[in-house]
Design an enzyme around this catalytic site. Structure first.
Site, PDB file in Angstrom:
ATOM      1  N   ASP A  90       0.816  -1.211   0.000  1.00  0.00           N
ATOM      2  CA  ASP A  90       0.000   0.000   0.000  1.00  0.00           C
ATOM      3  C   ASP A  90       0.850   1.261   0.000  1.00  0.00           C
ATOM      4  O   ASP A  90       0.468   2.276  -0.583  1.00  0.00           O
ATOM      5  CB  ASP A  90      -0.934   0.008   1.216  1.00  0.00           C
ATOM      6  CG  ASP A  90      -2.093  -0.979   1.064  1.00  0.00           C
ATOM      7  OD1 ASP A  90      -2.290  -1.502  -0.044  1.00  0.00           O
ATOM      8  OD2 ASP A  90      -2.788  -1.214   2.069  1.00  0.00           O
ATOM      9  N   GLY A  91       2.029   1.215   0.648  1.00  0.00           N
ATOM     10  CA  GLY A  91       2.891   2.392   0.676  1.00  0.00           C
ATOM     11  C   GLY A  91       3.359   2.789  -0.710  1.00  0.00           C
ATOM     12  O   GLY A  91       3.435   3.978  -1.044  1.00  0.00           O
ATOM     13  N   ASN A 164      -3.865   8.853   2.630  1.00  0.00           N
ATOM     14  CA  ASN A 164      -4.383   8.255   3.863  1.00  0.00           C
ATOM     15  C   ASN A 164      -4.670   9.283   4.942  1.00  0.00           C
ATOM     16  O   ASN A 164      -5.798   9.394   5.415  1.00  0.00           O
ATOM     17  CB  ASN A 164      -3.386   7.242   4.425  1.00  0.00           C
ATOM     18  CG  ASN A 164      -3.614   5.832   3.924  1.00  0.00           C
ATOM     19  OD1 ASN A 164      -4.631   5.538   3.310  1.00  0.00           O
ATOM     20  ND2 ASN A 164      -2.662   4.954   4.191  1.00  0.00           N
ATOM     21  N   ASP A 165      -3.622  10.020   5.357  1.00  0.00           N
ATOM     22  CA  ASP A 165      -3.794  10.855   6.539  1.00  0.00           C
ATOM     23  C   ASP A 165      -2.714  11.918   6.667  1.00  0.00           C
ATOM     24  O   ASP A 165      -1.632  11.819   6.091  1.00  0.00           O
ATOM     25  CB  ASP A 165      -3.807  10.000   7.817  1.00  0.00           C
ATOM     26  CG  ASP A 165      -2.682   8.971   7.871  1.00  0.00           C
ATOM     27  OD1 ASP A 165      -1.541   9.316   7.517  1.00  0.00           O
ATOM     28  OD2 ASP A 165      -2.942   7.822   8.258  1.00  0.00           O
ATOM     29  N   ARG A 192      -4.398  17.594  24.761  1.00  0.00           N
ATOM     30  CA  ARG A 192      -3.064  17.124  25.142  1.00  0.00           C
ATOM     31  C   ARG A 192      -3.007  15.633  24.846  1.00  0.00           C
ATOM     32  O   ARG A 192      -3.825  14.853  25.334  1.00  0.00           O
ATOM     33  CB  ARG A 192      -2.778  17.393  26.614  1.00  0.00           C
ATOM     34  CG  ARG A 192      -2.702  18.876  26.963  1.00  0.00           C
ATOM     35  CD  ARG A 192      -2.254  19.092  28.403  1.00  0.00           C
ATOM     36  NE  ARG A 192      -0.856  18.699  28.599  1.00  0.00           N
ATOM     37  CZ  ARG A 192      -0.459  17.781  29.470  1.00  0.00           C
ATOM     38  NH1 ARG A 192      -1.347  17.111  30.189  1.00  0.00           N
ATOM     39  NH2 ARG A 192       0.819  17.495  29.601  1.00  0.00           N
ATOM     40  N   THR A 205      -8.556   2.748   7.626  1.00  0.00           N
ATOM     41  CA  THR A 205      -8.086   1.399   7.948  1.00  0.00           C
ATOM     42  C   THR A 205      -6.571   1.359   8.120  1.00  0.00           C
ATOM     43  O   THR A 205      -5.982   0.268   8.157  1.00  0.00           O
ATOM     44  CB  THR A 205      -8.504   0.404   6.845  1.00  0.00           C
ATOM     45  OG1 THR A 205      -8.108   0.899   5.569  1.00  0.00           O
ATOM     46  CG2 THR A 205     -10.003   0.184   6.861  1.00  0.00           C
ATOM     47  N   LEU A 209      -7.073   3.531  12.356  1.00  0.00           N
ATOM     48  CA  LEU A 209      -7.697   2.339  12.912  1.00  0.00           C
ATOM     49  C   LEU A 209      -6.930   1.851  14.138  1.00  0.00           C
ATOM     50  O   LEU A 209      -7.523   1.494  15.164  1.00  0.00           O
ATOM     51  CB  LEU A 209      -7.759   1.242  11.853  1.00  0.00           C
ATOM     52  CG  LEU A 209      -8.416  -0.072  12.266  1.00  0.00           C
ATOM     53  CD1 LEU A 209      -9.885   0.147  12.632  1.00  0.00           C
ATOM     54  CD2 LEU A 209      -8.288  -1.114  11.163  1.00  0.00           C
TER      55      LEU A 209
END
Length: 313
Positions: A90-91, A164-165, A192, A205, A209
């Site tokens: 996936d990377g 992804n993020d 925090r 995911t 996740l």
């Protein structure tokens, strides 16, 4: 607050009805994997036997020595290829998808990694599955990306896309970071924690996740905020509308950073602001006919496994 265009809702998966065959196929490989030359060469032969022209992503060709094919940069693939086939995990797919976002070049993922949520075609099946897909028999799914900008003293110092993020977190052995989070210009909370994840449905995911976030179906168009080990247990994941603009300001941190798909990062200092929203760019992932997301979850998350008779409730 900045005014950006609203890209609208994600497209639903399109049916597997036959379409026109692809003509030019770009191959991208995780070239750091030992022995990947053999599977890549076999994949190229399979594509050529199916009647398509093969080109290689430039770094893949140089690293593997498979230089008998035209070698193109990502932007050249975007303008010259009809589809990109990724051999890796996936990377690897994340890296090329960010570069091809904005071009009309869909991506097919062949799994040569471990988990493979997006590279969902097993390598042992590729000689049968891939020719059918390249001949026009596939299902298409549109995936959204995030765009993020980092500001310091009012000046933009960094920007990046994420499939992804976007993750703001503490670095090394430093203590918690304190973050002030606003949505659409409205203050939401001070937090925090070890950090905060802003995730797409695709990324739900991934790291989100493991940090306790919900799974979002990839055709949804929202964003999810997931705190990483928050000090206050009342800081819970929250799903936001697709057109939300999230601003994260670093209040206090000895050593903090922001990273994008865990593949690029920049260091942060107190006062820095990270502005994240859904990008107008997206990417189409292609799957074999009959692809089912729930079957993928069941397989990758081992939902199909049952305890032994002795341990079953």
């Amino acid at each position: 607050m900045a005014v950006w265009s609203n890209p609208g809702m994600s497209a639903q998966p399109q049916s597997g009805a036959a379409r026109a065959p692809f003509r030019t196929v770009a191959l991208v490989g995780r070239y750091s994997t030992a022995g990947i030359e053999g599977p890549l060469s076999a994949l190229a032969d399979c594509i050529q036997r199916n009647g398509q022209q093969v080109v290689f992503e430039r770094e893949t060709a140089q690293a593997t020595g498979l230089t008998q094919y035209p070698a193109l940069s990502a932007s050249e693939i975007g303008s010259q290829a009809d589809v990109a086939v990724v051999l890796g995990g996936d990377g690897t797919l994340l890296g090329i998808a960010r570069q091809l976002a904005g071009y009309r070049v869909p991506v097919i993922g062949v799994n040569h990694g471990r988990l493979g949520f997006m590279t969902d075609i097993p390598l042992e099946d590729v000689q049968v599955v891939l020719p059918a897909m390249l001949s026009g028999q596939y299902e298409s799914e549109n995936r959204t990306l995030l765009e993020s900008r980092v500001f310091r003293d009012g000046t933009e110092i960094f920007s990046a896309l994420a499939f992804n993020d976007v993750v703001v977190n503490r670095s090394g052995i430093s203590g918690m970071v304190e973050l002030a989070v606003s949505v659409d210009g409205y203050f939401m909370y001070n937090q925090r924690s070890d950090g905060l994840i802003v995730s797409t449905p695709t990324g739900s995911t991934a790291y989100a996740l493991s940090a306790g976030g919900p799974i979002l179906h990839p055709t949804l168009s929202g964003l999810v905020l997931v705190p990483i080990a928050p000090h206050a247990l009342s800081n819970r994941p929250i799903v936001l509308p697709h057109d939300a603009e999230v601003t994260i300001q670093v209040a206090t941190a000895r050593d903090a950073s922001v990273n994008f798909d865990m593949q690029s990062l920049t260091s942060l200092v107190p006062g820095d602001r990270i502005v994240v929203r859904r990008s107008a760019k997206s990417i189409d992932l292609l799957h074999p006919v009959g692809y089912n997301y729930y079957a993928t979850l069941r397989k990758k998350l081992h939902w199909h496994e049952y305890p032994s008779e002795d341990n079953r409730l």
